[in-house]
Design a protein around this motif. Structure first.
Motif, PDB file in Angstrom:
ATOM      1  N   HIS A 251       0.816  -1.215   0.000  1.00  0.00           N
ATOM      2  CA  HIS A 251       0.000   0.000   0.000  1.00  0.00           C
ATOM      3  C   HIS A 251       0.851   1.267   0.000  1.00  0.00           C
ATOM      4  O   HIS A 251       0.307   2.361  -0.067  1.00  0.00           O
ATOM      5  CB  HIS A 251      -0.928  -0.009   1.219  1.00  0.00           C
ATOM      6  CG  HIS A 251      -0.176  -0.113   2.518  1.00  0.00           C
ATOM      7  ND1 HIS A 251       0.064  -1.300   3.152  1.00  0.00           N
ATOM      8  CD2 HIS A 251       0.426   0.827   3.271  1.00  0.00           C
ATOM      9  CE1 HIS A 251       0.771  -1.088   4.249  1.00  0.00           C
ATOM     10  NE2 HIS A 251       1.008   0.204   4.344  1.00  0.00           N
ATOM     11  N   THR A 252       2.174   1.154   0.156  1.00  0.00           N
ATOM     12  CA  THR A 252       3.005   2.362   0.117  1.00  0.00           C
ATOM     13  C   THR A 252       3.397   2.732  -1.315  1.00  0.00           C
ATOM     14  O   THR A 252       4.001   3.771  -1.527  1.00  0.00           O
ATOM     15  CB  THR A 252       4.315   2.223   0.942  1.00  0.00           C
ATOM     16  OG1 THR A 252       5.133   1.223   0.344  1.00  0.00           O
ATOM     17  CG2 THR A 252       4.016   1.846   2.376  1.00  0.00           C
TER      18      THR A 252
ATOM     19  N   PRO B 148      12.166   1.908  -8.640  1.00  0.00           N
ATOM     20  CA  PRO B 148      12.819   2.606  -7.517  1.00  0.00           C
ATOM     21  C   PRO B 148      12.203   2.233  -6.168  1.00  0.00           C
ATOM     22  O   PRO B 148      12.910   2.120  -5.166  1.00  0.00           O
ATOM     23  CB  PRO B 148      12.572   4.088  -7.830  1.00  0.00           C
ATOM     24  CG  PRO B 148      12.291   4.145  -9.279  1.00  0.00           C
ATOM     25  CD  PRO B 148      11.661   2.844  -9.651  1.00  0.00           C
TER      26      PRO B 148
ATOM     27  N   ALA C 230      14.346   0.459  -3.271  1.00  0.00           N
ATOM     28  CA  ALA C 230      14.484   1.134  -1.977  1.00  0.00           C
ATOM     29  C   ALA C 230      14.171   0.156  -0.842  1.00  0.00           C
ATOM     30  O   ALA C 230      14.872   0.119   0.176  1.00  0.00           O
ATOM     31  CB  ALA C 230      13.561   2.348  -1.905  1.00  0.00           C
TER      32      ALA C 230
ATOM     33  N   GLY D 115      -3.470  -2.820   2.907  1.00  0.00           N
ATOM     34  CA  GLY D 115      -3.794  -1.771   3.876  1.00  0.00           C
ATOM     35  C   GLY D 115      -4.295  -0.508   3.205  1.00  0.00           C
ATOM     36  O   GLY D 115      -4.162  -0.331   1.996  1.00  0.00           O
TER      37      GLY D 115
ATOM     38  N   LEU E 115      -1.512   4.774   1.538  1.00  0.00           N
ATOM     39  CA  LEU E 115      -0.752   5.593   2.474  1.00  0.00           C
ATOM     40  C   LEU E 115      -1.200   7.054   2.464  1.00  0.00           C
ATOM     41  O   LEU E 115      -1.277   7.691   3.513  1.00  0.00           O
ATOM     42  CB  LEU E 115       0.731   5.474   2.128  1.00  0.00           C
ATOM     43  CG  LEU E 115       1.703   6.022   3.151  1.00  0.00           C
ATOM     44  CD1 LEU E 115       1.451   5.446   4.527  1.00  0.00           C
ATOM     45  CD2 LEU E 115       3.130   5.734   2.718  1.00  0.00           C
TER      46      LEU E 115
ATOM     47  N   SER F 270       7.864   8.582   4.258  1.00  0.00           N
ATOM     48  CA  SER F 270       7.170   7.334   4.577  1.00  0.00           C
ATOM     49  C   SER F 270       7.050   6.408   3.372  1.00  0.00           C
ATOM     50  O   SER F 270       6.610   5.280   3.503  1.00  0.00           O
ATOM     51  CB  SER F 270       5.769   7.634   5.126  1.00  0.00           C
ATOM     52  OG  SER F 270       4.930   8.131   4.102  1.00  0.00           O
ATOM     53  N   ARG F 271       7.418   6.887   2.189  1.00  0.00           N
ATOM     54  CA  ARG F 271       7.300   6.095   0.958  1.00  0.00           C
ATOM     55  C   ARG F 271       8.678   5.675   0.484  1.00  0.00           C
ATOM     56  O   ARG F 271       9.495   6.527   0.160  1.00  0.00           O
ATOM     57  CB  ARG F 271       6.671   6.968  -0.132  1.00  0.00           C
ATOM     58  CG  ARG F 271       5.326   6.507  -0.587  1.00  0.00           C
ATOM     59  CD  ARG F 271       4.884   7.408  -1.707  1.00  0.00           C
ATOM     60  NE  ARG F 271       3.722   8.187  -1.341  1.00  0.00           N
ATOM     61  CZ  ARG F 271       2.498   7.680  -1.246  1.00  0.00           C
ATOM     62  NH1 ARG F 271       2.296   6.411  -1.478  1.00  0.00           N
ATOM     63  NH2 ARG F 271       1.489   8.444  -0.922  1.00  0.00           N
ATOM     64  N   PRO F 272       8.954   4.359   0.386  1.00  0.00           N
ATOM     65  CA  PRO F 272      10.283   3.945  -0.078  1.00  0.00           C
ATOM     66  C   PRO F 272      10.532   4.457  -1.491  1.00  0.00           C
ATOM     67  O   PRO F 272       9.641   4.424  -2.342  1.00  0.00           O
ATOM     68  CB  PRO F 272      10.209   2.412  -0.078  1.00  0.00           C
ATOM     69  CG  PRO F 272       8.992   2.064   0.685  1.00  0.00           C
ATOM     70  CD  PRO F 272       8.071   3.233   0.641  1.00  0.00           C
ATOM     71  N   GLY F 273      11.740   4.930  -1.713  1.00  0.00           N
ATOM     72  CA  GLY F 273      12.110   5.359  -3.057  1.00  0.00           C
ATOM     73  C   GLY F 273      11.574   6.718  -3.445  1.00  0.00           C
ATOM     74  O   GLY F 273      11.742   7.149  -4.574  1.00  0.00           O
TER      75      GLY F 273
ATOM     76  N   ARG G   9       4.205   4.695  10.708  1.00  0.00           N
ATOM     77  CA  ARG G   9       4.427   3.255  10.877  1.00  0.00           C
ATOM     78  C   ARG G   9       3.685   2.452   9.805  1.00  0.00           C
ATOM     79  O   ARG G   9       4.129   1.379   9.399  1.00  0.00           O
ATOM     80  CB  ARG G   9       3.926   2.864  12.267  1.00  0.00           C
ATOM     81  CG  ARG G   9       4.456   1.580  12.816  1.00  0.00           C
ATOM     82  CD  ARG G   9       3.894   1.404  14.219  1.00  0.00           C
ATOM     83  NE  ARG G   9       3.553   0.025  14.437  1.00  0.00           N
ATOM     84  CZ  ARG G   9       4.432  -0.911  14.794  1.00  0.00           C
ATOM     85  NH1 ARG G   9       5.680  -0.594  15.006  1.00  0.00           N
ATOM     86  NH2 ARG G   9       4.061  -2.157  14.958  1.00  0.00           N
ATOM     87  N   HIS G  10       2.552   2.987   9.385  1.00  0.00           N
ATOM     88  CA  HIS G  10       1.802   2.358   8.299  1.00  0.00           C
ATOM     89  C   HIS G  10       2.610   2.438   7.001  1.00  0.00           C
ATOM     90  O   HIS G  10       2.487   1.584   6.119  1.00  0.00           O
ATOM     91  CB  HIS G  10       0.454   3.073   8.146  1.00  0.00           C
ATOM     92  CG  HIS G  10      -0.479   2.419   7.174  1.00  0.00           C
ATOM     93  ND1 HIS G  10      -0.943   1.132   7.327  1.00  0.00           N
ATOM     94  CD2 HIS G  10      -1.042   2.868   6.030  1.00  0.00           C
ATOM     95  CE1 HIS G  10      -1.739   0.825   6.328  1.00  0.00           C
ATOM     96  NE2 HIS G  10      -1.817   1.863   5.517  1.00  0.00           N
ATOM     97  N   GLY G  11       3.412   3.457   6.872  1.00  0.00           N
ATOM     98  CA  GLY G  11       4.301   3.586   5.722  1.00  0.00           C
ATOM     99  C   GLY G  11       5.530   2.716   5.895  1.00  0.00           C
ATOM    100  O   GLY G  11       5.497   1.744   6.658  1.00  0.00           O
ATOM    101  N   ALA G  12       6.588   3.049   5.183  1.00  0.00           N
ATOM    102  CA  ALA G  12       7.793   2.241   5.238  1.00  0.00           C
ATOM    103  C   ALA G  12       9.018   3.150   5.224  1.00  0.00           C
ATOM    104  O   ALA G  12       9.765   3.182   4.254  1.00  0.00           O
ATOM    105  CB  ALA G  12       7.821   1.252   4.070  1.00  0.00           C
ATOM    106  N   PRO G  13       9.238   3.904   6.314  1.00  0.00           N
ATOM    107  CA  PRO G  13      10.388   4.819   6.328  1.00  0.00           C
ATOM    108  C   PRO G  13      11.696   4.045   6.439  1.00  0.00           C
ATOM    109  O   PRO G  13      11.788   3.088   7.210  1.00  0.00           O
ATOM    110  CB  PRO G  13      10.148   5.660   7.586  1.00  0.00           C
ATOM    111  CG  PRO G  13       9.345   4.785   8.482  1.00  0.00           C
ATOM    112  CD  PRO G  13       8.475   3.954   7.575  1.00  0.00           C
ATOM    113  N   VAL G  14      12.677   4.460   5.657  1.00  0.00           N
ATOM    114  CA  VAL G  14      13.933   3.735   5.620  1.00  0.00           C
ATOM    115  C   VAL G  14      14.796   4.066   6.843  1.00  0.00           C
ATOM    116  O   VAL G  14      15.512   3.230   7.358  1.00  0.00           O
ATOM    117  CB  VAL G  14      14.670   4.065   4.303  1.00  0.00           C
ATOM    118  CG1 VAL G  14      16.089   3.581   4.354  1.00  0.00           C
ATOM    119  CG2 VAL G  14      13.932   3.439   3.134  1.00  0.00           C
TER     120      VAL G  14
ATOM    121  N   TRP H  18      10.876  -1.774  10.446  1.00  0.00           N
ATOM    122  CA  TRP H  18      10.031  -2.767   9.769  1.00  0.00           C
ATOM    123  C   TRP H  18      10.895  -3.711   8.971  1.00  0.00           C
ATOM    124  O   TRP H  18      12.066  -3.450   8.764  1.00  0.00           O
ATOM    125  CB  TRP H  18       9.023  -2.090   8.836  1.00  0.00           C
ATOM    126  CG  TRP H  18       9.640  -1.164   7.869  1.00  0.00           C
ATOM    127  CD1 TRP H  18      10.074   0.113   8.132  1.00  0.00           C
ATOM    128  CD2 TRP H  18       9.950  -1.394   6.500  1.00  0.00           C
ATOM    129  NE1 TRP H  18      10.618   0.672   7.027  1.00  0.00           N
ATOM    130  CE2 TRP H  18      10.549  -0.219   5.996  1.00  0.00           C
ATOM    131  CE3 TRP H  18       9.768  -2.477   5.625  1.00  0.00           C
ATOM    132  CZ2 TRP H  18      10.994  -0.102   4.678  1.00  0.00           C
ATOM    133  CZ3 TRP H  18      10.202  -2.353   4.326  1.00  0.00           C
ATOM    134  CH2 TRP H  18      10.812  -1.185   3.859  1.00  0.00           C
TER     135      TRP H  18
END
Lengths: 177, 212
Positions: A66-67, A76, A80, B18, B21, B81-84, B149-154, B212
Motif C-alpha cells: 500500500h506504500t 525505484p 528502496a 492496507g 498511504l 514514509s514512501r520507499p524510493g 508506521r503504516h508507511g515504510a520509512p527507511v 520494519w
C-alpha cells in the motif's frame, strides 16, 4: 527495454492489488529475478545468502504494497525496499566474527552460527502451530485456500486470517531467530 | 522454504492491502488537529484579545511561521514514509519557515530600539510555551507516528524526528493563539525550542517503533 519492463511490472502490480492472484505470482517472480541480479552484484561476502535477502524483500514488498502509489515508477520503490532489507541483513551478519579475526581458533571451537537452512525456515518455527500448518500447506504443499480449509477442518476465513498473520509474523522474525 | 513456495503463499494472501498511504496520512493529520484543538481549548484557550490582535502584523506572522512549518513537515513526512520517494523538493520546502523567521527577526531588529530587544526576547510566557506546546502536541505525535508506521520509512530515527516537527508545527499553531508574546524575537527563540522537544521525542519513539 527498461521502459517496457517498467510498464509490465506496473501493470502486473495494479492487477495484483485488484486481487488478480495469477498476475501477483508473475509480478513476484519477476521481482525475485530482478532482486537476484541486483543482489549478486552488491553482495560480495560469503556468509550472506542472497536468497535470504530476496525472500525477506518479497515479504516486505507484500506487506507494504500500500506504500506504492499508482502512477509512480515501480522499480525505484522495489529497490528502496530491497536496499533497506539488505542493509539490515548486512548489519546482522556484521555481528558474526570475520574469518581473519585473531581469535579464529577459539571461534571455530565454539562452532558459532553454523547456518542451518534458510532464515525463513527458522522464522517459520516461531509461528503458532495453526499458522504454521496453514502457511506450509499453501506454500510448500501448494494447496489452495479452499483445500487447506478442508484438509485442516477450518473455515476459509480462518485460513485466510492465519495465513496473513503467519506471513506478518515471519516478516517480523526474519533473521532475528 | 523455496522462494517460489513463498511466492505462492504471498499471492494466496489476497486480503485487501492496507489503507493507501496517502489517505492514511490525511486521516492522521485530521485526527491530530482535532486532538490538538481539544487539548488546547481545555487547557489554555485563545487569549482574550485574540480578535483585535488579528489586525496586528506580529500576531498574524506567528501563524504564518507555524503553518509554513507544519505544511513543509507534512510534505516531508509523507515523502519519507514512501520507499524510493524523492526527498529533494520536500527538503527544500523545509527552508521556508526558518527563512521567514529570520526575515521577521531582521525587521523587528530594525523596528525596535536595541534597549528593548532583551525584554522582547525573554517575553513573559516562555515557560508556558515550553510546557504547553509539547503538551498540546503529545497525543497528535502518537497519532502521526501511527501513519508513519503504516508507511515504510527507511530511517526510523529521522522519520520520527520529522513526525515530531509536524506535531510541533500543529501544536505551535494553536499555542500561538494563546501566547501574549508576539515579537519575532520571542518566536525565534522559544518556538523552535518547544518544537525541538517534540522532534526529539519523535526521534526517540521512531527509533523504537518505526522499524520494519
Amino acid at each position: 527495454m527498461e521502459k517496457g519492463e517498467e510498464r509490465i511490472l506496473e501493470q502486473m502490480l495494479i492487477a495484483a492489488i485488484e486481487g488478480d492472484e495469477r498476475a501477483y505470482v508473475a509480478f513476484l517472480d519477476a521481482v525475485a529475478k530482478l532482486l537476484r541480479t541486483w543482489l549478486r552484484r552488491k553482495v560480495r561476502h560469503g556468509t550472506l545468502d542472497v536468497e535470504d535477502v530476496v525472500q525477506e524483500t518479497l515479504l516486505a514488498i507484500h506487506l507494504k504494497r500500500h506504500t506504492w502509489r499508482s502512477g509512480e515508477p515501480v522499480r525505484p520503490w522495489i529497490f528502496a525496499i530491497a536496499n533497506h532489507k539488505l542493509i539490515d541483513a548486512i548489519r546482522r551478519h556484521g555481528r558474526l566474527p570475520l574469518a581473519d579475526s585473531p581469535a579464529l581458533e577459539e571461534i571455530e571451537a565454539m562452532q558459532v552460527e553454523v547456518p542451518q537452512g534458510w532464515e525463513i525456515d527458522r522464522a517459520l518455527e516461531v509461528l503458532t502451530p495453526g499458522q504454521r500448518s496453514v502457511v506450509t500447506a499453501v506454500s510448500i504443499e501448494g494447496s489452495s485456500i479452499q483445500e487447506t480449509a478442508r484438509d485442516l477442518g477450518m473455515k476459509e476465513t480462518a485460513v485466510r486470517v492465519a495465513l496473513h498473520r503467519g506471513l506478518a509474523a515471519i516478516a517480523k522474525r526474519f533473521g532475528r531467530t | 522454504m523455496e522462494t517460489n513456495e513463498l511466492i505462492k503463499a504471498l499471492a494466496a494472501d489476497t486480503r485487501r492491502p492496507g489503507l493507501p498511504l496517502g489517505r492514511a496520512w490525511i486521516a492522521a493529520v485530521a485526527a491530530a488537529v482535532l486532538v490538538a484543538a481539544g487539548v488546547f481549548f481545555v487547557l489554555l484557550g485563545p487569549r482574550p484579545d485574540a480578535q483585535e490582535a488579528l489586525s496586528t502584523v506580529r500576531f498574524v506572522f506567528k501563524f504564518v511561521f507555524t503553518i509554513a512549518l507544519a505544511v513543509a513537515a507534512y510534505r516531508l513526512a509523507v515523502a519519507v514514509s514512501r520507499p524510493g520517494g524523492d526527498l529533494r523538493a520536500a527538503l527544500s520546502g523545509m527552508l521556508v519557515a526558518p527563512f521567514l523567521l529570520a526575515f521577521s527577526v531582521l525587521l523587528e531588529l530594525v523596528a525596535v530600539p536595541s534597549t528593548n530587544w532583551t525584554a522582547r526576547l525573554v517575553g513573559t510566557n516562555s515557560t508556558v510555551c515550553l510546557t504547553f506546546v509539547p503538551l498540546i502536541g503529545g497525543i497528535p505525535l502518537v497519532v502521526l507516528l501511527l501513519a508513519m508506521r503504516h508507511g515504510a520509512p527507511v530511517n526510523a530515527t529521522a522519520a520520527g524526528a520529522v513526525t515530531g516537527l509536524l506535531a510541533g508545527g500543529i501544536a505551535a499553531t494553536f499555542y500561538a493563539a494563546h501566547c501574549p508574546d508576539d515579537s519575532p524575537l520571542f518566536v525565534a527563540v522559544w518556538y523552535p525550542l518547544a518544537i525541538a522537544i517534540l522532534a526529539s521525542l519523535g526521534a526517540l519513539l521512531g527509533r523504537l517503533c518505526l522499524r520494519w
